[in-house]
Motif scaffolding. Sequence first.
Motif, PDB file in Angstrom:
ATOM      1  N   PRO A 112       0.841  -1.196   0.000  1.00 16.57           N
ATOM      2  CA  PRO A 112       0.000   0.000   0.000  1.00 16.57           C
ATOM      3  C   PRO A 112       0.882   1.256   0.000  1.00 16.57           C
ATOM      4  CG  PRO A 112       0.117  -0.953   2.194  1.00 16.57           C
ATOM      5  CD  PRO A 112       0.841  -1.899   1.293  1.00 16.57           C
ATOM      6  N   PRO A 113       0.436   2.360  -0.637  1.00 15.11           N
ATOM      7  CA  PRO A 113       1.265   3.572  -0.697  1.00 15.11           C
ATOM      8  C   PRO A 113       1.185   4.357   0.614  1.00 15.11           C
ATOM      9  CG  PRO A 113      -0.776   3.958  -1.861  1.00 15.11           C
ATOM     10  CD  PRO A 113      -0.838   2.533  -1.364  1.00 15.11           C
ATOM     11  N   ASP A 114       1.531   3.690   1.690  1.00 13.88           N
ATOM     12  CA  ASP A 114       1.471   4.271   3.033  1.00 13.88           C
ATOM     13  C   ASP A 114       2.565   3.574   3.847  1.00 13.88           C
ATOM     14  OD1 ASP A 114       0.818   4.280   5.893  1.00 13.88           O
ATOM     15  OD2 ASP A 114      -1.049   5.244   5.312  1.00 13.88           O
ATOM     16  N   TRP A 115       3.615   4.326   4.181  1.00 13.74           N
ATOM     17  CA  TRP A 115       4.806   3.697   4.779  1.00 13.74           C
ATOM     18  C   TRP A 115       4.471   2.946   6.070  1.00 13.74           C
ATOM     19  CZ3 TRP A 115       7.946   3.635   1.029  1.00 13.74           C
ATOM     20  CH2 TRP A 115       8.125   4.738   0.198  1.00 13.74           C
ATOM     21  N   HIS A 116       3.613   3.561   6.906  1.00 15.09           N
ATOM     22  CA  HIS A 116       3.339   2.968   8.202  1.00 15.09           C
ATOM     23  C   HIS A 116       2.512   1.683   8.045  1.00 15.09           C
ATOM     24  CE1 HIS A 116       2.873   2.754  12.455  1.00 15.09           C
ATOM     25  NE2 HIS A 116       1.554   2.777  12.369  1.00 15.09           N
ATOM     26  N   LEU A 117       1.461   1.787   7.246  1.00 18.20           N
ATOM     27  CA  LEU A 117       0.595   0.630   7.010  1.00 18.20           C
ATOM     28  C   LEU A 117       1.382  -0.499   6.340  1.00 18.20           C
ATOM     29  CD1 LEU A 117      -2.356  -0.427   7.078  1.00 18.20           C
ATOM     30  CD2 LEU A 117      -2.624   0.505   4.761  1.00 18.20           C
ATOM     31  N   ASP A 118       2.232  -0.126   5.392  1.00 15.60           N
ATOM     32  CA  ASP A 118       3.034  -1.101   4.663  1.00 15.60           C
ATOM     33  C   ASP A 118       3.833  -1.991   5.630  1.00 15.60           C
ATOM     34  OD1 ASP A 118       4.009  -2.026   2.036  1.00 15.60           O
ATOM     35  OD2 ASP A 118       5.927  -1.243   2.716  1.00 15.60           O
ATOM     36  N   GLY A 119       4.508  -1.329   6.586  1.00 15.56           N
ATOM     37  CA  GLY A 119       5.322  -2.081   7.537  1.00 15.56           C
ATOM     38  C   GLY A 119       4.481  -2.953   8.457  1.00 15.56           C
ATOM     39  N   ARG A 120       3.246  -2.479   8.742  1.00 22.30           N
ATOM     40  CA  ARG A 120       2.407  -3.247   9.671  1.00 22.30           C
ATOM     41  C   ARG A 120       1.806  -4.501   9.040  1.00 22.30           C
ATOM     42  NH1 ARG A 120      -1.108   1.021  11.294  1.00 22.30           N
ATOM     43  NH2 ARG A 120      -2.770  -0.468  10.950  1.00 22.30           N
ATOM     44  N   ILE A 121       1.421  -4.404   7.760  1.00 22.48           N
ATOM     45  CA  ILE A 121       0.675  -5.544   7.197  1.00 22.48           C
ATOM     46  C   ILE A 121       1.515  -6.500   6.366  1.00 22.48           C
ATOM     47  CG2 ILE A 121      -1.524  -4.303   7.261  1.00 22.48           C
ATOM     48  CD1 ILE A 121      -1.341  -3.865   4.291  1.00 22.48           C
ATOM     49  N   ARG A 122       2.670  -6.019   5.833  1.00 19.72           N
ATOM     50  CA  ARG A 122       3.422  -6.918   4.969  1.00 19.72           C
ATOM     51  C   ARG A 122       4.288  -7.904   5.743  1.00 19.72           C
ATOM     52  NH1 ARG A 122       6.070  -3.396   0.482  1.00 19.72           N
ATOM     53  NH2 ARG A 122       6.962  -5.295  -0.350  1.00 19.72           N
ATOM     54  N   LYS A 123       4.252  -7.838   7.078  1.00 19.93           N
ATOM     55  CA  LYS A 123       4.962  -8.864   7.838  1.00 19.93           C
ATOM     56  C   LYS A 123       4.224 -10.194   7.761  1.00 19.93           C
ATOM     57  CE  LYS A 123       2.963  -7.478  12.246  1.00 19.93           C
ATOM     58  NZ  LYS A 123       3.175  -6.581  13.375  1.00 19.93           N
ATOM     59  N   TYR A 124       2.974 -10.134   7.297  1.00 17.37           N
ATOM     60  CA  TYR A 124       2.210 -11.382   7.121  1.00 17.37           C
ATOM     61  C   TYR A 124       2.433 -11.914   5.713  1.00 17.37           C
ATOM     62  CZ  TYR A 124       0.056  -9.591  11.330  1.00 17.37           C
ATOM     63  OH  TYR A 124      -0.135  -9.093  12.591  1.00 17.37           O
ATOM     64  N   LYS A 125       2.836 -13.161   5.622  1.00 15.45           N
ATOM     65  CA  LYS A 125       3.196 -13.733   4.326  1.00 15.45           C
ATOM     66  C   LYS A 125       2.038 -13.661   3.343  1.00 15.45           C
ATOM     67  CE  LYS A 125       5.503 -17.700   2.220  1.00 15.45           C
ATOM     68  NZ  LYS A 125       4.610 -17.921   1.088  1.00 15.45           N
ATOM     69  N   ILE A 126       0.841 -13.935   3.825  1.00 18.98           N
ATOM     70  CA  ILE A 126      -0.306 -13.967   2.915  1.00 18.98           C
ATOM     71  C   ILE A 126      -0.561 -12.580   2.319  1.00 18.98           C
ATOM     72  CG2 ILE A 126      -2.051 -13.622   4.730  1.00 18.98           C
ATOM     73  CD1 ILE A 126      -3.773 -15.706   3.188  1.00 18.98           C
ATOM     74  N   VAL A 127      -0.300 -11.532   3.117  1.00 18.27           N
ATOM     75  CA  VAL A 127      -0.488 -10.159   2.619  1.00 18.27           C
ATOM     76  C   VAL A 127       0.592  -9.827   1.587  1.00 18.27           C
ATOM     77  CG1 VAL A 127      -0.541  -7.723   3.268  1.00 18.27           C
ATOM     78  CG2 VAL A 127      -1.596  -9.439   4.761  1.00 18.27           C
ATOM     79  N   ASP A 128       1.846 -10.149   1.936  1.00 22.82           N
ATOM     80  CA  ASP A 128       2.940  -9.853   0.998  1.00 22.82           C
ATOM     81  C   ASP A 128       2.750 -10.619  -0.311  1.00 22.82           C
ATOM     82  OD1 ASP A 128       5.558  -8.362   0.852  1.00 22.82           O
ATOM     83  OD2 ASP A 128       6.218 -10.377   0.267  1.00 22.82           O
ATOM     84  N   ASP A 129       2.353 -11.879  -0.197  1.00 26.09           N
ATOM     85  CA  ASP A 129       2.142 -12.699  -1.400  1.00 26.09           C
ATOM     86  C   ASP A 129       0.980 -12.158  -2.237  1.00 26.09           C
ATOM     87  OD1 ASP A 129       4.204 -14.307  -0.613  1.00 26.09           O
ATOM     88  OD2 ASP A 129       2.953 -16.022  -0.029  1.00 26.09           O
ATOM     89  N   ALA A 130      -0.089 -11.715  -1.562  1.00 26.83           N
ATOM     90  CA  ALA A 130      -1.255 -11.205  -2.299  1.00 26.83           C
ATOM     91  C   ALA A 130      -0.907  -9.916  -3.032  1.00 26.83           C
ATOM     92  CB  ALA A 130      -2.424 -10.978  -1.336  1.00 26.83           C
ATOM     93  N   PHE A 131      -0.213  -8.984  -2.349  1.00 26.67           N
ATOM     94  CA  PHE A 131       0.212  -7.757  -3.022  1.00 26.67           C
ATOM     95  C   PHE A 131       1.123  -8.088  -4.211  1.00 26.67           C
ATOM     96  CE2 PHE A 131      -1.064  -5.139   0.688  1.00 26.67           C
ATOM     97  CZ  PHE A 131      -1.654  -4.103  -0.009  1.00 26.67           C
ATOM     98  N   GLU A 132       2.006  -9.061  -4.028  1.00 26.93           N
ATOM     99  CA  GLU A 132       2.938  -9.441  -5.094  1.00 26.93           C
ATOM    100  C   GLU A 132       2.152  -9.973  -6.306  1.00 26.93           C
ATOM    101  OE1 GLU A 132       6.392  -9.267  -4.541  1.00 26.93           O
ATOM    102  OE2 GLU A 132       6.996 -10.105  -6.471  1.00 26.93           O
ATOM    103  N   PHE A 133       1.194 -10.839  -6.028  1.00 28.00           N
ATOM    104  CA  PHE A 133       0.418 -11.482  -7.100  1.00 28.00           C
ATOM    105  C   PHE A 133      -0.386 -10.441  -7.886  1.00 28.00           C
ATOM    106  CE2 PHE A 133      -3.346 -13.559  -8.800  1.00 28.00           C
ATOM    107  CZ  PHE A 133      -2.819 -14.691  -9.399  1.00 28.00           C
ATOM    108  N   ILE A 134      -1.069  -9.562  -7.151  1.00 30.11           N
ATOM    109  CA  ILE A 134      -1.940  -8.573  -7.808  1.00 30.11           C
ATOM    110  C   ILE A 134      -1.099  -7.470  -8.464  1.00 30.11           C
ATOM    111  CG2 ILE A 134      -3.751  -6.849  -7.401  1.00 30.11           C
ATOM    112  CD1 ILE A 134      -4.619  -8.716  -5.006  1.00 30.11           C
ATOM    113  N   GLY A 135      -0.113  -6.961  -7.704  1.00 31.65           N
ATOM    114  CA  GLY A 135       0.709  -5.861  -8.219  1.00 31.65           C
ATOM    115  C   GLY A 135       1.447  -6.239  -9.480  1.00 31.65           C
TER     116      GLY A 135
END
Length: 300
Positions: free
Chosen positions: A254-277
Amino acid sequence: MPGRTDPALRCPHCHSASILIDESRCEACGTSFPAVDGIPVLVRNPESLAADIDAALRSNPAWYAQVQPPELSSPWRHHLRKRRLYVEQVLKRELALRGRAKALRFLDLGCGDGTNLPWLAPFAERLYASDYNMLRLTRAKNRNTGATLLLGDILDFPALDGAFDVVFFNHVIEHIPNDVGALKSVARILAPGGLVILGTPNEGAWWWQLAYRRAPQVRASTDHVHFYTADTIASKMTAAGLEVIEIEHIGWGPPDWHLDGRIRKYKIVDDAFEFIGRRLMPRQASSLYLVGIAPAETKH
Ligand SMILES: [Zn+2]
């Protein structure tokens, strides 16, 4: 018994291949260089280096000492893993193309705390790691990877022309005002046909510019001096005499530095952003990796 001169390094004063690394001394011109914890400071002018560090410390006090978390303890561990897997795959492929399992001489240029040295070491017959922050170099030394550590100035790098067959240049270039000068150093110290793998944030991309606009205080406090896109960093590499053979985008969020650090520590979130992005916004990843090759004939 006389000491052993290092085959890759050159004296910052007389430029001869006469650095006695264990003694932190040039055999040719007799210059002795300071050393901390056995790590030589191979710069022409240690006082001006200290002044540069003081200036950087004043503008961003955390920058000098902040611990760089290794992959497993970083909130971006899943993202860092994707980056590592990509770099490992490029190294395997490019070394195989050259008929090798390991680089003869491999440099981690700007190694920081040395968090990447443990996984780079298997790709090197001989691993070198440099930085211009002695505190980080001492942390890198404590990882006991067997790397030859040195403090050097990237713009006047204490290595011979063509000294390395691989240079890993990870998240350093965005901090260096004279970026083309630094890339010219990389081209100079690479052997003909040698490989550079450069990583840098994709902060010039509109998605991350949006993040900065939403958080001007982050923009004001960053120690980055360049905000590249794939095109702008590729053109600088080309200007320095490197041939760019591959550009990879890795990591979406997400284009939000704080939120990015909070949610991408979860593998499923990082993988989902990777897949869609990767499918919807292929050029808006957070990280760029560029693979460059030094010309087959040296031009120095
Ligand atoms: Zn010398």
